[in-house]
Design an enzyme around this catalytic site. Structure first.
Site, PDB file in Angstrom:
ATOM      1  N   GLU A  14       0.836  -1.192   0.000  1.00 12.24           N
ATOM      2  CA  GLU A  14       0.000   0.000   0.000  1.00 12.24           C
ATOM      3  C   GLU A  14       0.879   1.253   0.000  1.00 12.24           C
ATOM      4  O   GLU A  14       0.493   2.298  -0.491  1.00 12.24           O
ATOM      5  CB  GLU A  14      -0.932  -0.071   1.207  1.00 12.24           C
ATOM      6  CG  GLU A  14      -1.841   1.106   1.403  1.00 12.24           C
ATOM      7  CD  GLU A  14      -1.304   2.075   2.433  1.00 12.24           C
ATOM      8  OE1 GLU A  14      -1.929   3.114   2.600  1.00 12.24           O
ATOM      9  OE2 GLU A  14      -0.255   1.778   3.060  1.00 12.24           O
ATOM     10  N   HIS A 309      -4.546  -2.936   1.923  1.00 12.59           N
ATOM     11  CA  HIS A 309      -4.211  -2.473   3.262  1.00 12.59           C
ATOM     12  C   HIS A 309      -3.961  -3.667   4.186  1.00 12.59           C
ATOM     13  O   HIS A 309      -2.967  -3.730   4.907  1.00 12.59           O
ATOM     14  CB  HIS A 309      -5.403  -1.667   3.775  1.00 12.59           C
ATOM     15  CG  HIS A 309      -5.026  -0.413   4.486  1.00 12.59           C
ATOM     16  ND1 HIS A 309      -4.885  -0.360   5.845  1.00 12.59           N
ATOM     17  CD2 HIS A 309      -4.770   0.833   4.023  1.00 12.59           C
ATOM     18  CE1 HIS A 309      -4.565   0.871   6.197  1.00 12.59           C
ATOM     19  NE2 HIS A 309      -4.479   1.614   5.106  1.00 12.59           N
TER      20      HIS A 309
END
Lengths: 340, 532
Positions: A14, A309
């Site tokens: 991410e 994430h």
């Protein structure tokens, strides 16, 4: 435990502030020094921003750490903690960063400290791109309690972007975490709260109307909370999905030039995905539950397909903690996460 | 490690001026700078008028809310009229002068708030390093309704891409000074400082000025330039009237200065207005004011103080409003003691007195003046006059040496250049022309100085080019030693002559040895010195 330096590539996965915060938090917890390179390398404004400095400063204080690269725009951070110093702390992050992110950074370490801590954190409590305070209070803290940890949150005032000024007191009592299994499909109970500060009350009722229609809510499942107008403007729409003692919170924020109905429809859509999949753990809780399982040394849960994430979180956790993390697809809408 | 940043900015009474709850929905430039994730400002110096106190408090509180680690200091300033260039500049200048800038901090000057005049002044003061800072400009979000802090841009005027802007400002300030110096790039610090002072006084004052200095130091030239500067800045509308008081002797002086009526005296066939009236609304330059008679001095004093005087033969006073510049090469104070100059007049005219140094006191200014004089000659003669390199060096070596007394200062200097330019074959001044001119100058300055040239030659004969590197102290001493050696038959004879006084006091003395050691210091022997 070996005190080898852990080297983290900040551009991985991410690639944002999350890697920085998780790495700092785990370094603080394990006492293992960390070097983070390429901090936020791919972003428009690379390197540390003010909100990351706030988290870094809190971790530095609690860990009595030696730090290099603690400067705005720095793409390299070296963090060498010495201890986990429990006690009373006060952090003021302004509107620059979310107050909840600061708490998340230092929480794992304080949960394993030798004495309770009390943190007073001032700043934004309801910021987009950060866990809202309701999520921590109604979803995260109860789950933590079930696993044997103790986090109490006393919200004095909510703070909205850009003004900030929210404040809460977090009381953390250390305790050993026990693994937990949440792998059965569930039927949720839905309820919603619309918070409003310095804006027309009709915004809140219009949002709740959308939810009422979407989820056939009764009046006692909906609340409007009017906050002190001086600390506005701000609006949070918080939808709670509770099943067998586990709660996931889905949140929407009122925005300029966005209709109240649109805000509510987005929230409804996100909640609908969880309801339809009958998973006890939604996207937001999954990141946190993954962390708690890793701290407990095991556990598993049923959740939505993992986000980038969550995958990034898993990778960083494995670097610091002696755990295996297995992400397995159950069907199109459900995955099982197992930590051992 | 980054240095902590201090922001200096004016409170924007319009843009920062939102009050009430809605203010958080508006873009406010000052507050916005504290909301950027990639800008951390440690300290804010917020300038505002006292009447905007309550707005200043709101902005301070809101800056602290969004950036709790920032320290905010508010300063009351008083622009009077925020659109008046002079008062805004003076106010900001005062602030900059009074503020302690530290090396361990960085400074940003916010130019988005304040009137356009204030923005321009902030720019100028930053450019001139009164604010040792970079500029920061904040812009609202696009579109404005999108919310958020917008954007900012930091402008470093030290970067070369801003050089042209910087040059333009510098040029303007330099122009006036350069004007007084006739565009001559003078190097002498004292002289340049003097010119700066004169520039200020010439622009600001209508009181008399006194230019002192030796003859030929450039007093008349300077008076003319002061006049042109004042004219350029529209401080005078009349003419420049110049007169050398040494030429105003006897009965004639009174009427030349103050005028006379028709038939005032024998030969006064028509009315004459006089120099003072000719200088009305202009500038009167009285050179050699010490030569003025006492009666004229009294009349002049009244004319300066009352702006009225009585022409010869008139029974009514006339008016003239002029500024007086007086020049003198005499010590007027000594003249006062001797009763030759009125004390009250001196007191009146030496309010602004400036002493122009002679040429020998500013030798480093000889090369730039040489270029200037050459251009002037060239223009007058309609040809381009140049030196060849060797001739130029020869002339400058002489002109800048102690042996050139420049008794007549710029008058001598200008004359020398004019002579060489006129005699130069084909407009190119060669070594022969220079040598002739040096001889002519030395002759005109008289005997003492002329030995200087010989000294120079003698030293060159024995030391070669190393002679140029000698200090005056050594040059004088060594030159005299060489002269004595050459006049003596032996080393011992020279030693006796050189140490004659100490010889008288001592029984035994090895004068020859002392001389040998002295010469040895320069790696010279008696034979080398005397061989010709």
């Amino acid at each position: 435990m070996a005190m080898d330096l852990i080297d983290i590539d900040g551009s991985f996965g991410e690639g944002g502030g999350q890697i920085v915060r998780t790495s700092l938090g785990l370094s603080l917890l394990t006492g293992r020094p960390v070097e983070i390179r390429n901090v936020r390398a791919g972003r428009g404004k690379p390197g540390l921003l003010r909100q990351h400095l706030c988290a870094l400063r809190a971790a530095t204080e609690i860990g009595e750490a030696e730090v290099k690269g603690a400067a705005l725009g720095s793409t390299f951070v070296r963090f060498v903690p010495k201890s986990i110093k429990s006690g009373r702390y006060s952090f003021d992050v302004g509107s620059a960063g979310s107050a909840t992110l600061v708490l998340q950074t230092v929480l794992p370490a304080l949960l394993s400290a030798d004495a309770p801590s009390e943190l007073t954190i001032t700043g934004g409590t309801d910021n987009p791109f950060a866990p809202p305070i309701d999520f921590l209070k109604f979803a995260f803290a109860p789950l933590l309690a079930r696993m044997g940890g103790d986090l109490k949150l006393d919200v004095e005032r909510r703070g909205y972007y850009p003004r900030g000024g929210g404040r809460f007191i977090a009381t953390i009592t250390p305790g050993a975490l026990k693994p937990i299994t949440l792998t059965d499909p569930v039927e949720h109970r839905v309820s919603a709260i619309a918070y409003i500060a310095g804006l027309k009350k009709s915004i809140a009722t219009r949002e709740l109307n959308v939810l009422r229609e979407a989820f056939s809510l009764t009046r006692d499942q909906m609340r409007v909370v009017e906050l002190d107008a001086n600390w506005g403007p701000g609006n949070t729409l918080s939808v709670s999905l509770e099943a067998s003692g586990v709660t996931e919170i889905v949140t929407g924020f009122g925005e300029k030039r966005v209709r109240a109905e649109t805000v509510a429809e987005r929230v409804a859509e996100e909640a609908r995905a969880i309801l339809d999949a009958k998973v006890p753990v939604g996207e937001h809780l999954a990141d946190q539950q993954l962390l708690l399982c890793a701290l407990a040394g095991g556990g598993s849960f049923l959740t939505l397909p993992p986000s980038l994430h969550t995958r990034t979180q898993a990778t960083v956790l494995k670097r610091f903690l002696p755990v295996e993390i297995d992400l397995r697809e159950v069907d199109a809408s459900r995955w099982r996460v197992t930590v051992s | 490690m980054n240095k902590p940043i201090t922001l200096i900015g004016l409170l924007g009474t319009t843009l920062d001026g939102a009050k009430g709850k809605k203010r958080w929905e508006r873009w406010r430039p000052t507050v916005s700078l504290f909301q950027h994730e990639d800008l951390l400002i440690d300290r804010l110096e917020l300038l505002h008028e006292e009447r905007f106190e309550s707005l200043g408090e709101i902005v301070e509180d809101d800056v602290l809310a969004v950036s709790p680690d920032t320290k905010v200091k508010r300063h009351h300033v008083s622009f009077g009229d925020a659109w008046d260039f002079e008062s805004v500049y003076a106010t900001l200048h005062d602030f900059a002068r009074g503020y302690v800038f530290r090396d361990d901090r960085e400074y940003l000057v916010h130019i988005t708030t304040g009137t356009h005049v204030a923005q321009i002044c902030s720019f100028i003061l930053t450019e001139s390093r009164h604010f040792p800072a970079r500029l920061i400009q904040s812009s609202p979000p696009r579109p404005r309704s999108a919310g958020g802090p917008g954007s900012f841009e930091i402008i470093d005027l030290d970067l070369s891409r801003y050089d042209r802007i910087a040059q333009r400002f510098r040029q303007e300030t330099d122009e006036h000074l350069s004007f007084l110096k006739a565009g001559i790039e003078t190097q002498n610090d004292a002289f340049n400082k003097l010119m700066e002072q004169i520039e200020h006084v010439a622009t600001a004052s209508v009181d008399p000025m006194l230019l002192m200095g030796p003859t030929g130091a450039g007093k008349s030239q300077l008076a003319r330039r002061i006049f042109q500067l004042k004219k350029q800045r529209q401080k005078v509308s009349g003419d420049l009237v110049e007169v050398n008081c040494a030429t105003l002797r006897g009965d004639h002086a009174m009427s030349a200065l103050f005028g006379h009526t028709k038939g005032a005296f024998t030969g006064a066939q028509k009315e004459r207005p006089g120099l003072l009236r000719a200088a009305n609304k202009g500038l009167l330059f009285l050179d050699e004011i010490g030569e003025l008679g006492l009666d004229e001095q009294a009349m002049l004093l009244r004319a300066i103080e009352q702006k009225v005087f009585l022409p010869v033969g008139a029974d009514r006073e006339v008016e003239s409003d002029f500024q007086l510049i007086a020049g003198t090469n005499r010590d007027l104070r000594a003249a006062v003691t001797k009763g030759e100059f009125r004390e009250d007049l001196l007191a009146r005219i030496d309010l602004w007195s400036f002493t122009l140094p002679g040429l020998r006191d500013r030798r480093e200014d000889i090369p730039p003046n040489l270029a200037f004089e050459l251009d002037r000659c060239g223009a007058r003669m309609n040809t381009n006059v140049t030196f060849n390199a060797e001739a130029r060096k020869r002339f400058l070596d002489f002109a800048m040496s102690e042996s050139a007394s420049w008794r007549g200062n710029f008058r001598d200097f200008g004359a020398a250049i004019t002579r060489m330019a006129t005699l130069a074959p084909g407009g190119r001044i060669d070594v022969a022309t220079v040598d002739d001119e040096i001889a002519r100058l030395q002759e005109s300055w008289g005997g003492a100085a002329s030995s200087g040239g010989d000294d120079h030659e003698a030293l060159h004969e024995v030391l070669g080019d190393a002679a140029d590197a000698l200090d005056l102290f050594d040059r004088v001493q060594l030159a005299e030693v060489i002269r004595v050696c050459r006049a003596s038959k032996t080393l011992s004879a020279a030693g006796r002559a050189l140490f004659a006084e100490s010889r008288k006091k001592r029984k035994t003395a090895n004068d020859a040895d002392r001389l040998r050691k002295y010469l040895g210091k320069w790696s010279l022997t008696f034979d080398q010195v005397t061989a010709r």
